[in-house]
Design a protein around this motif. Structure first.
Motif, PDB file in Angstrom:
ATOM      1  N   ASP A   1       0.862  -1.179   0.000  1.00  0.00           N
ATOM      2  CA  ASP A   1       0.000   0.000   0.000  1.00  0.00           C
ATOM      3  C   ASP A   1       0.902   1.234   0.000  1.00  0.00           C
ATOM      4  N   SER A   2       0.875   2.011  -1.108  1.00  0.00           N
ATOM      5  CA  SER A   2       1.778   3.161  -1.246  1.00  0.00           C
ATOM      6  C   SER A   2       1.441   4.309  -0.290  1.00  0.00           C
ATOM      7  N   ASP A   3       0.288   4.229   0.402  1.00  0.00           N
ATOM      8  CA  ASP A   3       0.005   5.247   1.416  1.00  0.00           C
ATOM      9  C   ASP A   3       0.959   5.133   2.603  1.00  0.00           C
ATOM     10  N   TYR A   4       1.549   3.958   2.741  1.00  0.00           N
ATOM     11  CA  TYR A   4       2.635   3.775   3.724  1.00  0.00           C
ATOM     12  C   TYR A   4       3.925   4.184   3.012  1.00  0.00           C
ATOM     13  N   HIS A   5       4.430   5.348   3.344  1.00  0.00           N
ATOM     14  CA  HIS A   5       5.621   5.806   2.625  1.00  0.00           C
ATOM     15  C   HIS A   5       6.469   6.742   3.466  1.00  0.00           C
ATOM     16  N   VAL A   6       7.692   6.962   2.977  1.00  0.00           N
ATOM     17  CA  VAL A   6       8.637   7.915   3.581  1.00  0.00           C
ATOM     18  C   VAL A   6       9.101   8.867   2.484  1.00  0.00           C
ATOM     19  N   VAL A   7       8.970  10.170   2.724  1.00  0.00           N
ATOM     20  CA  VAL A   7       9.494  11.166   1.790  1.00  0.00           C
ATOM     21  C   VAL A   7      10.848  11.629   2.322  1.00  0.00           C
ATOM     22  N   ILE A   8      11.885  11.470   1.503  1.00  0.00           N
ATOM     23  CA  ILE A   8      13.258  11.792   1.912  1.00  0.00           C
ATOM     24  C   ILE A   8      13.665  13.145   1.314  1.00  0.00           C
ATOM     25  N   THR A   9      14.195  14.040   2.141  1.00  0.00           N
ATOM     26  CA  THR A   9      14.645  15.354   1.677  1.00  0.00           C
ATOM     27  C   THR A   9      16.088  15.583   2.101  1.00  0.00           C
ATOM     28  N   LYS A  10      16.945  15.834   1.122  1.00  0.00           N
ATOM     29  CA  LYS A  10      18.332  16.202   1.423  1.00  0.00           C
ATOM     30  C   LYS A  10      18.364  17.699   1.691  1.00  0.00           C
ATOM     31  N   LEU A  11      18.806  18.093   2.863  1.00  0.00           N
ATOM     32  CA  LEU A  11      18.727  19.488   3.300  1.00  0.00           C
ATOM     33  C   LEU A  11      19.944  20.298   2.859  1.00  0.00           C
ATOM     34  N   PRO A  12      19.760  21.616   2.683  1.00  0.00           N
ATOM     35  CA  PRO A  12      20.919  22.471   2.362  1.00  0.00           C
ATOM     36  C   PRO A  12      21.869  22.560   3.553  1.00  0.00           C
ATOM     37  N   ALA A  13      23.099  22.977   3.285  1.00  0.00           N
ATOM     38  CA  ALA A  13      24.123  23.021   4.334  1.00  0.00           C
ATOM     39  C   ALA A  13      23.762  23.989   5.453  1.00  0.00           C
ATOM     40  N   ASP A  14      23.023  25.041   5.144  1.00  0.00           N
ATOM     41  CA  ASP A  14      22.704  26.071   6.136  1.00  0.00           C
ATOM     42  C   ASP A  14      21.300  25.920   6.718  1.00  0.00           C
ATOM     43  N   TYR A  15      20.785  24.691   6.777  1.00  0.00           N
ATOM     44  CA  TYR A  15      19.421  24.514   7.265  1.00  0.00           C
ATOM     45  C   TYR A  15      19.294  24.946   8.721  1.00  0.00           C
ATOM     46  N   ASP A  16      18.114  25.469   9.042  1.00  0.00           N
ATOM     47  CA  ASP A  16      17.801  25.944  10.398  1.00  0.00           C
ATOM     48  C   ASP A  16      16.797  24.975  11.008  1.00  0.00           C
ATOM     49  N   ILE A  17      17.175  24.300  12.073  1.00  0.00           N
ATOM     50  CA  ILE A  17      16.340  23.257  12.652  1.00  0.00           C
ATOM     51  C   ILE A  17      15.006  23.811  13.155  1.00  0.00           C
ATOM     52  N   GLU A  18      15.012  25.031  13.670  1.00  0.00           N
ATOM     53  CA  GLU A  18      13.774  25.614  14.186  1.00  0.00           C
ATOM     54  C   GLU A  18      12.831  26.013  13.056  1.00  0.00           C
ATOM     55  N   GLU A  19      13.379  26.473  11.964  1.00  0.00           N
ATOM     56  CA  GLU A  19      12.551  26.800  10.804  1.00  0.00           C
ATOM     57  C   GLU A  19      11.921  25.529  10.224  1.00  0.00           C
ATOM     58  N   LEU A  20      12.694  24.443  10.190  1.00  0.00           N
ATOM     59  CA  LEU A  20      12.147  23.172   9.716  1.00  0.00           C
ATOM     60  C   LEU A  20      11.024  22.694  10.636  1.00  0.00           C
ATOM     61  N   ALA A  21      11.234  22.826  11.927  1.00  0.00           N
ATOM     62  CA  ALA A  21      10.216  22.404  12.891  1.00  0.00           C
ATOM     63  C   ALA A  21       8.932  23.207  12.721  1.00  0.00           C
ATOM     64  N   LYS A  22       9.070  24.500  12.530  1.00  0.00           N
ATOM     65  CA  LYS A  22       7.897  25.366  12.371  1.00  0.00           C
ATOM     66  C   LYS A  22       7.090  24.993  11.138  1.00  0.00           C
ATOM     67  N   ALA A  23       7.784  24.764  10.010  1.00  0.00           N
ATOM     68  CA  ALA A  23       7.085  24.415   8.770  1.00  0.00           C
ATOM     69  C   ALA A  23       6.415  23.049   8.881  1.00  0.00           C
ATOM     70  N   ALA A  24       7.138  22.074   9.483  1.00  0.00           N
ATOM     71  CA  ALA A  24       6.579  20.725   9.611  1.00  0.00           C
ATOM     72  C   ALA A  24       5.372  20.708  10.553  1.00  0.00           C
ATOM     73  N   GLN A  25       5.429  21.454  11.635  1.00  0.00           N
ATOM     74  CA  GLN A  25       4.308  21.517  12.568  1.00  0.00           C
ATOM     75  C   GLN A  25       3.061  22.075  11.901  1.00  0.00           C
ATOM     76  N   SER A  26       3.252  23.072  11.034  1.00  0.00           N
ATOM     77  CA  SER A  26       2.118  23.654  10.316  1.00  0.00           C
ATOM     78  C   SER A  26       1.439  22.622   9.415  1.00  0.00           C
ATOM     79  N   ASP A  27       2.238  21.835   8.701  1.00  0.00           N
ATOM     80  CA  ASP A  27       1.669  20.821   7.803  1.00  0.00           C
ATOM     81  C   ASP A  27       1.040  19.664   8.581  1.00  0.00           C
TER      82      ASP A  27
END
Length: 306
Positions: A203-229
């Motif tokens: 069942d493809s609804d069971y899945h993992v989306v993989i994202t390679k992050l840029p070198a200057d990623y901000d962990i708090e900005e990622l958390a904020k965006a993910a929490q919104s979604d």
């Protein structure tokens, strides 16, 4: 002898003596000038002047090249942190930052290195005058290290131990390739490199989306965006420590949301200096129990390839 002849005779004698005196003065002046320019009367170099000249050639306070006081050349690997100034840089070596001096040639070459770049280098230790316990680290070679996990070094298959329903077992996985990364997946999965999605064949609804992050990623900005979604699924929890699955406790960020019929988990990991984000989408169903452990095991094999 007439008066006129006597006067002429006296003038000639006086002129002769005056000429001799002027000649002596001239010779003395020449001798003094030769001494000032580092030459003696015989045309030889002045010993004191030559010694001073040699010393000025040997002294160069801006020269960072190894000298007789430097120890043996050592080799090291680490992560390039950045420049401190035009002639020094910080490199993280064995988990600790260290400052290294470098000459103009190495400094120019290092301009192409980005923060977080794995590097290999050679250096010498020079004692600091006045404190025998301190060492000045002088780079003699610096270059970007081959990325860990290069495709040519990764086998096509790999055996991985997993725990399912309380029982440990070893399964064979196959190499999968994404854009700038690779990992191993179990035979119950398939991978779409265009969407960076690892899907369960059942069942493809069971899945993992993989994202390679840029070198200057901000962990708090990622958390904020993910929490919104993820808030569309249910209440979002930021979990730490024992709240996280044991195999995921090295994560920089772990978010969990659960709603009616669906669980989502957002995980950020720094793997050998490269950041990756993983969004797990797990519906409630028959495949739920096996999906999580196998997905986590695959995530833990991800490596950057460029």
């Amino acid at each position: 002898m007439t008066n006129m002849s006597l006067k002429k005779h006296k003038w000639k004698k006086t002129t002769g003596w005056m000429g001799m005196i002027l000649l002596v003065i001239a010779l003395t002046a020449c001798s003094g000038n030769d001494s000032e320019t580092g030459m003696n009367a015989g045309g030889e170099a002045n010993a004191n002047q030559t010694e001073t000249g040699n010393n000025s050639e040997q002294t160069n306070p801006d020269n960072n090249a190894p000298d007789d006081t430097a120890g043996e050349t050592k080799q090291g690997t680490g992560t390039f942190v950045g420049f401190i100034d035009n002639h020094s840089a910080e490199i993280e070596m064995d988990g600790a930052p260290a400052a290294f001096q470098m000459d103009e040639t190495l400094s120019a070459a290092a301009q192409s290195l980005e923060q977080g770049t794995p590097v290999s280098f050679e250096y010498v230790e020079r004692p600091v005058e006045g404190d025998a316990t301190l060492k000045q680290l002088i780079l003699t070679k610096l270059e970007a290290a081959p990325a860990k996990g290069m495709m040519s070094e990764l086998p096509a298959e790999k055996s991985i131990e997993v725990e399912l329903e309380g029982m440990k077992e070893t399964r064979t996985t196959t190499l999968a390739k994404g854009e700038g990364y690779a990992f191993y997946m179990f035979d119950i999965f398939s991978f779409d490199a265009k969407t960076n999605k690892l899907m369960m064949n059942y069942d493809s609804d069971y899945h993992v989306v993989i994202t390679k992050l840029p070198a200057d990623y901000d962990i708090e900005e990622l958390a904020k965006a993910a929490q919104s979604d993820m808030s569309k699924v249910g209440k979002v929890e930021r979990r730490t420590g024992d709240q996280i699955y044991e195999t995921m406790r090295d994560a920089e960020l772990f978010l969990f949301a659960q709603g009616k019929g669906l669980t989502q988990q957002y995980i950020v990991k720094n793997i050998d200096g490269q950041g990756f984000a993983f969004l797990l989408n797990q519906p409630v169903g028959e495949a739920s129990e096996g999906f999580g452990p196998l997905a986590f095991a695959s995530i833990n094999t991800v490596v950057a390839t460029d």
